[in-house]
Motif scaffolding. Structure first.
Motif, PDB file in Angstrom:
ATOM      1  N   ARG A 176     -36.123   8.812 -37.574  1.00 55.40           N
ATOM      2  CA  ARG A 176     -37.025   8.533 -38.766  1.00 55.40           C
ATOM      3  C   ARG A 176     -36.850   6.862 -38.771  1.00 55.40           C
ATOM      4  NH1 ARG A 176     -35.532  13.594 -43.490  1.00 55.40           N
ATOM      5  NH2 ARG A 176     -36.712  14.974 -42.617  1.00 55.40           N
ATOM      6  N   ALA A 177     -35.421   6.795 -39.093  1.00 58.17           N
ATOM      7  CA  ALA A 177     -35.541   5.055 -39.636  1.00 58.17           C
ATOM      8  C   ALA A 177     -36.436   4.403 -38.565  1.00 58.17           C
ATOM      9  CB  ALA A 177     -33.814   4.917 -39.283  1.00 58.17           C
ATOM     10  N   LEU A 178     -36.499   4.038 -37.428  1.00 56.41           N
ATOM     11  CA  LEU A 178     -37.840   3.815 -36.558  1.00 56.41           C
ATOM     12  C   LEU A 178     -38.970   3.318 -37.458  1.00 56.41           C
ATOM     13  CD1 LEU A 178     -37.131   4.665 -33.074  1.00 56.41           C
ATOM     14  CD2 LEU A 178     -36.562   2.435 -33.787  1.00 56.41           C
ATOM     15  N   VAL A 236     -35.146 -11.482 -39.633  1.00 55.46           N
ATOM     16  CA  VAL A 236     -36.696 -10.899 -39.878  1.00 55.46           C
ATOM     17  C   VAL A 236     -36.136 -10.240 -41.165  1.00 55.46           C
ATOM     18  CG1 VAL A 236     -38.055 -10.331 -38.520  1.00 55.46           C
ATOM     19  CG2 VAL A 236     -36.334  -8.513 -38.808  1.00 55.46           C
ATOM     20  N   PRO A 237     -36.599  -9.838 -42.571  1.00 56.72           N
ATOM     21  CA  PRO A 237     -35.963  -9.299 -43.543  1.00 56.72           C
ATOM     22  C   PRO A 237     -36.039  -7.935 -43.164  1.00 56.72           C
ATOM     23  CG  PRO A 237     -38.445  -9.617 -44.098  1.00 56.72           C
ATOM     24  CD  PRO A 237     -38.347 -10.507 -42.264  1.00 56.72           C
ATOM     25  N   LEU A 238     -34.925  -7.403 -44.373  1.00 56.65           N
ATOM     26  CA  LEU A 238     -34.187  -5.984 -44.340  1.00 56.65           C
ATOM     27  C   LEU A 238     -34.698  -5.823 -45.976  1.00 56.65           C
ATOM     28  CD1 LEU A 238     -33.294  -3.686 -42.509  1.00 56.65           C
ATOM     29  CD2 LEU A 238     -31.225  -4.327 -42.928  1.00 56.65           C
ATOM     30  N   PRO A 239     -36.101  -5.022 -46.087  1.00 50.66           N
ATOM     31  CA  PRO A 239     -36.364  -5.244 -47.503  1.00 50.66           C
ATOM     32  C   PRO A 239     -35.586  -3.183 -47.861  1.00 50.66           C
ATOM     33  CG  PRO A 239     -38.347  -4.452 -45.952  1.00 50.66           C
ATOM     34  CD  PRO A 239     -36.954  -5.203 -45.038  1.00 50.66           C
ATOM     35  N   ALA A 240     -35.511  -3.434 -48.728  1.00 49.84           N
ATOM     36  CA  ALA A 240     -34.664  -1.862 -50.084  1.00 49.84           C
ATOM     37  C   ALA A 240     -34.647  -0.985 -49.298  1.00 49.84           C
ATOM     38  CB  ALA A 240     -34.486  -1.944 -51.328  1.00 49.84           C
ATOM     39  N   PHE A 241     -36.060  -0.295 -48.744  1.00 52.28           N
ATOM     40  CA  PHE A 241     -36.337   1.052 -48.012  1.00 52.28           C
ATOM     41  C   PHE A 241     -36.067   1.004 -46.222  1.00 52.28           C
ATOM     42  CE2 PHE A 241     -39.996  -1.660 -47.656  1.00 52.28           C
ATOM     43  CZ  PHE A 241     -40.628  -1.321 -46.369  1.00 52.28           C
ATOM     44  N   ALA A 242     -36.343  -0.097 -46.029  1.00 49.42           N
ATOM     45  CA  ALA A 242     -35.375  -0.137 -44.426  1.00 49.42           C
ATOM     46  C   ALA A 242     -34.534  -0.054 -44.307  1.00 49.42           C
ATOM     47  CB  ALA A 242     -35.970  -1.076 -44.072  1.00 49.42           C
ATOM     48  N   HIS A 243     -33.597  -1.297 -45.495  1.00 50.26           N
ATOM     49  CA  HIS A 243     -31.527  -1.276 -45.603  1.00 50.26           C
ATOM     50  C   HIS A 243     -31.161   0.102 -45.740  1.00 50.26           C
ATOM     51  CE1 HIS A 243     -28.143  -1.418 -47.708  1.00 50.26           C
ATOM     52  NE2 HIS A 243     -28.261  -2.368 -47.334  1.00 50.26           N
ATOM     53  N   ASP A 248     -29.011   5.653 -43.953  1.00 49.79           N
ATOM     54  CA  ASP A 248     -28.553   7.140 -43.683  1.00 49.79           C
ATOM     55  C   ASP A 248     -28.356   7.452 -42.084  1.00 49.79           C
ATOM     56  OD1 ASP A 248     -28.725   6.499 -46.387  1.00 49.79           O
ATOM     57  OD2 ASP A 248     -31.348   7.529 -46.198  1.00 49.79           O
ATOM     58  N   HIS A 249     -29.554   7.055 -40.990  1.00 45.09           N
ATOM     59  CA  HIS A 249     -29.097   6.711 -40.374  1.00 45.09           C
ATOM     60  C   HIS A 249     -27.904   7.206 -39.449  1.00 45.09           C
ATOM     61  CE1 HIS A 249     -31.055   7.200 -35.705  1.00 45.09           C
ATOM     62  NE2 HIS A 249     -29.732   6.067 -35.804  1.00 45.09           N
ATOM     63  N   LEU A 250     -26.927   5.817 -39.307  1.00 47.56           N
ATOM     64  CA  LEU A 250     -26.379   5.742 -39.101  1.00 47.56           C
ATOM     65  C   LEU A 250     -24.959   6.494 -39.605  1.00 47.56           C
ATOM     66  CD1 LEU A 250     -25.871   1.512 -39.317  1.00 47.56           C
ATOM     67  CD2 LEU A 250     -26.102   2.935 -37.088  1.00 47.56           C
ATOM     68  N   VAL A 265     -28.837   1.546 -32.133  1.00 46.73           N
ATOM     69  CA  VAL A 265     -28.561   2.348 -33.150  1.00 46.73           C
ATOM     70  C   VAL A 265     -29.189   3.347 -32.669  1.00 46.73           C
ATOM     71  CG1 VAL A 265     -29.495   1.674 -35.635  1.00 46.73           C
ATOM     72  CG2 VAL A 265     -28.421   0.425 -34.640  1.00 46.73           C
ATOM     73  N   PHE A 266     -30.337   3.713 -31.864  1.00 50.62           N
ATOM     74  CA  PHE A 266     -31.351   4.097 -32.131  1.00 50.62           C
ATOM     75  C   PHE A 266     -31.402   5.344 -30.186  1.00 50.62           C
ATOM     76  CE2 PHE A 266     -33.047   2.602 -35.332  1.00 50.62           C
ATOM     77  CZ  PHE A 266     -33.577   3.080 -36.189  1.00 50.62           C
ATOM     78  N   PRO A 267     -30.530   6.160 -29.934  1.00 52.72           N
ATOM     79  CA  PRO A 267     -30.406   6.252 -28.704  1.00 52.72           C
ATOM     80  C   PRO A 267     -31.361   7.907 -28.903  1.00 52.72           C
ATOM     81  CG  PRO A 267     -28.216   7.325 -30.188  1.00 52.72           C
ATOM     82  CD  PRO A 267     -29.270   6.294 -30.664  1.00 52.72           C
ATOM     83  N   SER A 268     -31.626   8.579 -27.871  1.00 46.81           N
ATOM     84  CA  SER A 268     -32.394   9.179 -27.635  1.00 46.81           C
ATOM     85  C   SER A 268     -31.354  10.837 -28.109  1.00 46.81           C
ATOM     86  CB  SER A 268     -32.819   9.875 -26.202  1.00 46.81           C
ATOM     87  OG  SER A 268     -31.703  10.763 -25.190  1.00 46.81           O
ATOM     88  N   SER A 269     -31.764  11.651 -28.030  1.00 48.09           N
ATOM     89  CA  SER A 269     -31.133  13.005 -28.460  1.00 48.09           C
ATOM     90  C   SER A 269     -30.411  13.254 -26.985  1.00 48.09           C
ATOM     91  CB  SER A 269     -32.390  14.555 -28.526  1.00 48.09           C
ATOM     92  OG  SER A 269     -32.645  14.726 -27.305  1.00 48.09           O
ATOM     93  N   ARG A 270     -30.261  12.940 -26.108  1.00 50.45           N
ATOM     94  CA  ARG A 270     -28.958  13.050 -24.839  1.00 50.45           C
ATOM     95  C   ARG A 270     -27.962  11.822 -25.391  1.00 50.45           C
ATOM     96  NH1 ARG A 270     -33.021  15.752 -20.359  1.00 50.45           N
ATOM     97  NH2 ARG A 270     -33.863  17.567 -21.093  1.00 50.45           N
ATOM     98  N   GLY A 271     -28.341  11.305 -25.800  1.00 46.73           N
ATOM     99  CA  GLY A 271     -27.445  10.143 -25.837  1.00 46.73           C
ATOM    100  C   GLY A 271     -27.791   9.011 -25.156  1.00 46.73           C
TER     101      GLY A 271
END
Length: 374
Positions: A176-178, A236-243, A248-250, A265-271
């Motif tokens: 989701r965070a992507l 690049v900026p990290l706006p509040a919603f992406a922040h 939440d993702h981490l 930060v974003f591995p696949s479901s299999r790691g």
């Protein structure tokens, strides 16, 4: 010139040195004589051995001439061996004429390749030929007045705030965070897939684009460079919603620790490193749930970022830096698209030039569009 043991061209180069060469065919000897005489008139030394080099020999030498980035090397090798050598491989390098190149380009288009793909293949061919000219293996480039197919830019409509959030909700939790990284930070898909913890500064509200995931021989690789020089190490900026989305993702998902110690930060479901095809399997399903067209790509979230940033008055030069472009030309050409609802909102500003009462006008936040209208 005689034919007892073949046809011998008896000529001297620009230095007055003998440049004789024997050919099996009279026509080849005559062509060689003409080439030497043309070069001599220009004061250029023609080396006999260069006129024997075939495109196959030169292209293989060119491919191995220097180290390139893995992705670039794979692309060049594929273009040379799949598209260039079958057409020109047996030809002497100096015998390739502009008409031959034009016929080849037309054939690529007629084979069903997309115009942009034809442009990329031709660009590889031109680089190979230009190298031969620079090294004086070839006197002139045949890449002259070659007409390429027109590349038509597709009409892009940036996603609305509601569509971005709907897409976010429709994606699997670990991806989701992507969506917010694309829409809020303007990252390319490979840059987002290669995002690591060490480049995120939550306190300052920024992140640095340092790595990307590329495909080499059908496998994903994390590399410490980006698409262009200006893309690398850009902040690049990290706006509040992406922040919030990243936090939440981490908190909910484990990172992938590579042998080199990077925390992806974003591995696949299999790691493993996230593959483009694996991501798009979920992304395509989420598009329908979000009411976005099936042609919408992750890269269109980058368009969305740029378009909304420009629409909100962020200077072009600043948006250019965020996107990692070397100049504003690409920005003006590609990323500035009309944001839905902008025309209705801007009506207020335009009317205010002439009427003070405009402040009382109720300006809708969105515009209803009749899909059947032209």
């Amino acid at each position: 010139m005689d034919c007892a043991h073949g046809w011998t061209a008896r000529v001297r180069d620009a230095n007055g040195e003998p440049a004789d060469m024997t050919f099996a065919k009279k026509t080849d000897a005559l062509v060689y004589e003409r080439k030497v005489l043309e070069a001599k008139s220009l004061g250029v030394v023609t080396r006999p051995k260069n006129l024997r080099i075939t495109f196959l020999e030169w292209s293989e030498e060119w491919l191995s001439s220097k180290a390139r980035r893995p992705g670039t090397e794979e692309s060049y090798t594929r273009n040379v061996r799949r598209h260039m050598q079958p057409a020109f491989g047996g030809m002497r390098l100096h015998r390739i004429e502009p008409k031959d190149v034009q016929a080849w380009v037309v054939g690529l288009s007629q084979s069903g390749l997309a115009p942009r793909t034809v442009h990329l293949i031709y660009k590889t061919f031109r680089a190979c030929i230009n190298s031969a000219v620079r090294k004086r293996v070839l006197q002139h480039s045949p890449c002259v007045d070659v007409d390429l197919p027109e590349v038509r830019r597709k009409h892009i409509v940036p996603a609305t705030r509601e569509q971005v959030w709907a897409l976010y909700e429709a994606m699997p939790a670990h991806l989701r965070a992507l969506i917010m990284v694309g829409a809020g930070c303007g990252l390319r898909s490979g840059e987002a897939f290669g995002l690591c913890q060490d480049v995120i500064d939550f306190e300052a509200g920024v992140l640095v684009v340092r790595r990307q995931v590329i495909k080499v021989r059908s496998k994903p690789h994390l590399v410490d460079y980006n698409k262009t020089f200006t893309s690398h190490e850009r902040e690049v900026p990290l706006p509040a919603f992406a922040h919030r989305a990243l936090r939440d993702h981490l908190d909910a998902h484990a990172v992938l620790v590579t042998p080199q110690g990077e925390h992806v930060v974003f591995p696949s479901s299999r790691g493993n490193l996230l593959r483009r095809d694996g991501f798009y399997k979920w992304f395509k399903k989420a598009l329908a749930a979000a009411g976005l067209p099936p042609t919408f790509r992750y890269h269109d979230l980058r368009h969305t970022f740029a378009s909304h940033a420009l629409d909100q008055g962020i200077p072009k030069a600043t948006v250019q830096l965020y996107l990692g472009h070397a100049s504003e030309d690409v920005l003006n050409d590609v990323y500035h698209h009309q944001v839905k609802g902008a025309a209705a909102r801007d009506r207020n500003a335009l009317e205010a030039v002439f009427f003070e009462e405009t402040a009382d006008v109720d300006v809708p936040s969105t515009i209803e569009v009749d899909d059947d209208a032209t």
